[in-house]
Write a protein that holds these residues in place. Structure first.
Motif, PDB file in Angstrom:
ATOM      1  N   SER A   1      39.504  35.858  46.724  1.00 15.56           N
ATOM      2  CA  SER A   1      40.634  35.475  47.571  1.00 15.56           C
ATOM      3  C   SER A   1      40.136  35.281  48.988  1.00 15.56           C
ATOM      4  CB  SER A   1      41.737  36.538  47.541  1.00 15.56           C
ATOM      5  OG  SER A   1      41.257  37.781  48.036  1.00 15.56           O
ATOM      6  N   ALA A   2      40.698  34.299  49.683  1.00 13.76           N
ATOM      7  CA  ALA A   2      40.363  34.018  51.078  1.00 13.76           C
ATOM      8  C   ALA A   2      41.664  33.904  51.863  1.00 13.76           C
ATOM      9  CB  ALA A   2      39.552  32.734  51.191  1.00 13.76           C
ATOM     10  N   THR A   3      41.869  34.788  52.827  1.00 17.61           N
ATOM     11  CA  THR A   3      43.131  34.886  53.558  1.00 17.61           C
ATOM     12  C   THR A   3      42.880  34.632  55.035  1.00 17.61           C
ATOM     13  OG1 THR A   3      43.771  36.594  51.962  1.00 17.61           O
ATOM     14  CG2 THR A   3      45.178  36.305  53.892  1.00 17.61           C
ATOM     15  N   LEU A   4      43.640  33.695  55.599  1.00 15.34           N
ATOM     16  CA  LEU A   4      43.476  33.339  57.009  1.00 15.34           C
ATOM     17  C   LEU A   4      44.301  34.274  57.878  1.00 15.34           C
ATOM     18  CD1 LEU A   4      42.301  31.309  59.078  1.00 15.34           C
ATOM     19  CD2 LEU A   4      44.416  29.974  58.778  1.00 15.34           C
TER      20      LEU A   4
ATOM     21  N   ASP B   1      40.317  36.531  40.278  1.00 16.15           N
ATOM     22  CA  ASP B   1      41.575  35.819  39.966  1.00 16.15           C
ATOM     23  C   ASP B   1      42.799  36.651  40.334  1.00 16.15           C
ATOM     24  OD1 ASP B   1      40.169  33.659  39.148  1.00 16.15           O
ATOM     25  OD2 ASP B   1      40.550  33.889  37.009  1.00 16.15           O
ATOM     26  N   HIS B   2      42.738  37.364  41.448  1.00 16.19           N
ATOM     27  CA  HIS B   2      43.856  38.131  41.971  1.00 16.19           C
ATOM     28  C   HIS B   2      44.566  37.288  43.035  1.00 16.19           C
ATOM     29  CE1 HIS B   2      40.192  38.851  44.286  1.00 16.19           C
ATOM     30  NE2 HIS B   2      40.990  38.868  45.356  1.00 16.19           N
TER      31      HIS B   2
ATOM     32  N   GLY C   1      47.113  42.414  41.506  1.00 15.44           N
ATOM     33  CA  GLY C   1      46.742  41.903  40.188  1.00 15.44           C
ATOM     34  C   GLY C   1      45.287  41.503  40.091  1.00 15.44           C
ATOM     35  N   GLY C   2      45.011  40.540  39.198  1.00 21.98           N
ATOM     36  CA  GLY C   2      43.659  40.122  38.889  1.00 21.98           C
ATOM     37  C   GLY C   2      43.172  40.767  37.603  1.00 21.98           C
ATOM     38  N   CYS C   3      41.895  40.607  37.310  1.00 20.09           N
ATOM     39  CA  CYS C   3      41.370  41.158  36.070  1.00 20.09           C
ATOM     40  C   CYS C   3      39.881  41.456  36.205  1.00 20.09           C
ATOM     41  CB  CYS C   3      41.607  40.202  34.898  1.00 20.09           C
ATOM     42  SG  CYS C   3      40.702  38.642  35.036  1.00 20.09           S
ATOM     43  N   SER C   4      39.425  42.334  35.325  1.00 21.09           N
ATOM     44  CA  SER C   4      37.993  42.544  35.115  1.00 21.09           C
ATOM     45  C   SER C   4      37.627  41.770  33.853  1.00 21.09           C
ATOM     46  CB  SER C   4      37.696  44.039  34.975  1.00 21.09           C
ATOM     47  OG  SER C   4      38.297  44.553  33.790  1.00 21.09           O
ATOM     48  N   HIS C   5      36.528  42.123  33.212  1.00 19.78           N
ATOM     49  CA  HIS C   5      36.163  41.423  31.983  1.00 19.78           C
ATOM     50  C   HIS C   5      36.951  41.921  30.778  1.00 19.78           C
ATOM     51  CE1 HIS C   5      32.090  40.579  34.077  1.00 19.78           C
ATOM     52  NE2 HIS C   5      32.971  39.627  34.341  1.00 19.78           N
TER      53      HIS C   5
ATOM     54  N   ARG D   1      48.581  40.708  35.291  1.00 17.46           N
ATOM     55  CA  ARG D   1      48.324  39.267  35.265  1.00 17.46           C
ATOM     56  C   ARG D   1      47.103  38.909  36.093  1.00 17.46           C
ATOM     57  NH1 ARG D   1      53.843  37.491  37.187  1.00 17.46           N
ATOM     58  NH2 ARG D   1      54.299  39.479  36.218  1.00 17.46           N
ATOM     59  N   ALA D   2      46.532  37.760  35.782  1.00 19.36           N
ATOM     60  CA  ALA D   2      45.430  37.186  36.555  1.00 19.36           C
ATOM     61  C   ALA D   2      45.619  35.671  36.573  1.00 19.36           C
ATOM     62  CB  ALA D   2      44.081  37.544  35.948  1.00 19.36           C
TER      63      ALA D   2
END
Length: 506
Positions: free
Chosen positions: A144-147, A193-194, A208-212, A242-243
């Motif tokens: 993720s990239a947040t300004l 993917d969070h 959220g997001g996921c690992s493997h 969720r991811a």
């Protein structure tokens, strides 16, 4: 119809597809998207395991797609200057910075070990690589990239060797320098993917997001002043892990769209009130809807002075290339309750302490008056009492503030209840009208059934008449045949006489 009117006629908090004129771009997911001057820019993505390099633009006024033809910056010293097309990339982030679109990270052919920042100049239609310095992060995807002001906060992701990350880096866009942040307390588990968002200029939120092997539905908060991670208590609706979801903020509302767990998509659009940390469900789509997808994008745009949400792409067994729009219902922004000053944030604890103090020391105003009438010993009793009085006054003030908030909330709820009552009254009137129509239709049906029964009886009598007519026709036919035979015999007899007479005459 004017475009602004089309948008303003949309129902609140409901997704609707935007009608498209002409060709659509190839369907995709894990692309990057942003809005500039009422135009939606889509860069890269993936489809059927193949990364894409195109740049598509959707005009939010004409509803027409077009494709940008980019050229490498001839004056650039980087290796991309020798490329004729923009590199095919997937799983990257895109941020607008002036008249440039900055593309951060992602997976592309020939990726280096270090994270690459590319740019697209939407005025000159040139592209290239921005040279950065400092503690450059490793190349990764799904981060993720947040300004925040002139800085970009990079969190998490998965490097090119599929190692999961949970570190935080900051890119200063003024000098293009990377720094790695050292945080304290327990960070979020490594993930990709969070979704990430900022509350003000201080708090970074990760959801959220996921690992493997695990999908997350947790929420983490990083205080950018103390660099301290925390996992605050959440209220409201329960959200599923969720991811691949997408998020966008409007004021203190964080909208989360789509995502999934590799077996099914998430059909609900969520809203997190970031100041109160309360989840709610805004709307729900069908399970196989494009908005119930992984790898879609969500942006916000201002049209006619009103903010709208835009969603594009995604994959849920089928790749999408549709554009959806939602008109968020205006929401009240009450004073934050959890991100206040330390004194206000600790109001409940102060009240509890005051109650315990009054129980243990049996302190009341009469005792205070008696104590004040006695001469102090070394000045301490009076000093302690003054502190206690000031403490109680401060607690009283904080309680009054809390009461004011509760009253405001009650007023808001009262208005919503009145609105629901009005809707209920209208629905009741409509129900009564429909019931009246049903009664009238039933009466009409009874009349029709009676007429049908009469017609059936008439048809039965007509059948009897028809049988009588057939019998009379048969009798008439028999009589006609008898008469014809009789007439024929008479003619035959007469003919023979004339022939005989004629023969005799010869």
């Amino acid at each position: 119809m004017e475009v602004n009117n089309w948008y303003k006629e949309l129902a609140y908090d409901q997704w609707a597809p935007i009608p498209v004129s002409g060709m659509r771009p190839p369907a995709r997911y894990k692309h990057a998207a942003t809005v500039v001057d009422e135009k939606l820019y889509i860069v890269g993505g993936s489809r059927n395991g193949r990364h894409l390099s195109d740049v598509q633009v959707f005009d939010l006024r004409s509803f027409i797609w077009s494709s940008l033809k980019l050229k490498a910056n001839a004056g650039s010293n980087d290796s991309s200057a020798s490329q004729k097309t923009f590199p095919a990339t997937s799983g990257h982030n895109m941020i607008r910075w002036g008249e440039k679109l900055l593309l951060i990270g992602g997976d592309s052919k020939g990726s280096s070990d270090k994270l690459v920042v590319r740019y697209i100049d939407i005025e000159t239609l040139q592209f290239g690589v921005i040279e950065t310095s400092g503690s450059i992060p490793v190349a990764c995807t799904g981060q993720s990239a947040t300004l925040v002001g002139s800085k970009v906060l990079l969190f998490g992701g998965e490097d090119m060797k599929r190692k999961l990350l949970n570190d935080v880096h900051v890119l200063d866009l003024e000098c293009m320098t990377w720094d790695m942040i050292k945080t304290v307390q327990e960070p979020p588990a490594p993930r990709f993917d969070h979704a990430a968002a900022m509350l003000g200029d201080r708090y970074l939120l990760i959801f959220g997001g996921c690992s493997h092997s695990v999908f997350f539905n947790d929420l983490h908060l990083l205080d950018m002043q103390t660099m301290e991670w925390s996992q605050p208590q959440i209220q409201g609706d329960t959200v599923s892990p969720r991811a691949g979801h997408a998020g966008i903020t409007i004021d203190e509302s964080w909208f989360i769209v789509g995502g999934g767990d590799n077996s099914s998509g998430c059909p609900e659009t969520l809203l997190l009130n970031m100041s109160k940390l309360v989840w709610s469900v805004v709307t729900v789509v069908k399970q196989k809807d494009p908005l119930s997808s992984e790898g879609l994008s969500v942006c916000s745009t201002l049209i006619g002075g009103e903010k709208y949400l835009l969603a594009f792409g995604g994959y849920n067994g089928k790749y999408s290339n549709e554009v959806f729009v939602m008109r968020p219902k205006p929401r009240d922004s009450l004073r934050p309750k959890i991100f206040q000053s330390p004194a206000a944030a600790a109001a409940a604890a102060s009240v509890t302490s005051a109650y315990a103090l009054s129980k243990s020391e049996k302190l009341d105003f009469r005792q205070l008056e008696d104590t004040n009438s006695k001469p102090p010993i070394n000045g301490h009793p009076m000093d302690d009492i003054s502190v206690k009085v000031e403490t109680i006054k401060e607690e009283k003030r904080l309680l009054e503030l809390s009461i004011t908030e509760v009253r405001a909330e009650n007023t808001k709820l009262g208005g919503e209840i009145d609105e629901l009552n009005n809707v209920h009254a209208e629905l009741s009137k409509e129900l009564q009208s429909v019931q009246g129509q049903l009664v009238a239709e039933r009466s009409r049906c009874f009349n029709l059934e009676a007429k049908i029964e009469e017609l059936q009886k008439l048809m039965e009598s007509m059948q009897s008449v028809e049988e009588q007519v057939q019998a009379l026709r048969k009798e008439k036919s028999a009589i006609d045949q008898e008469m014809e035979h009789a007439t024929t015999g008479q003619r035959q007899g007469s003919g023979g006489v004339w022939r005989w007479l004629g023969g005799g005459g010869e």
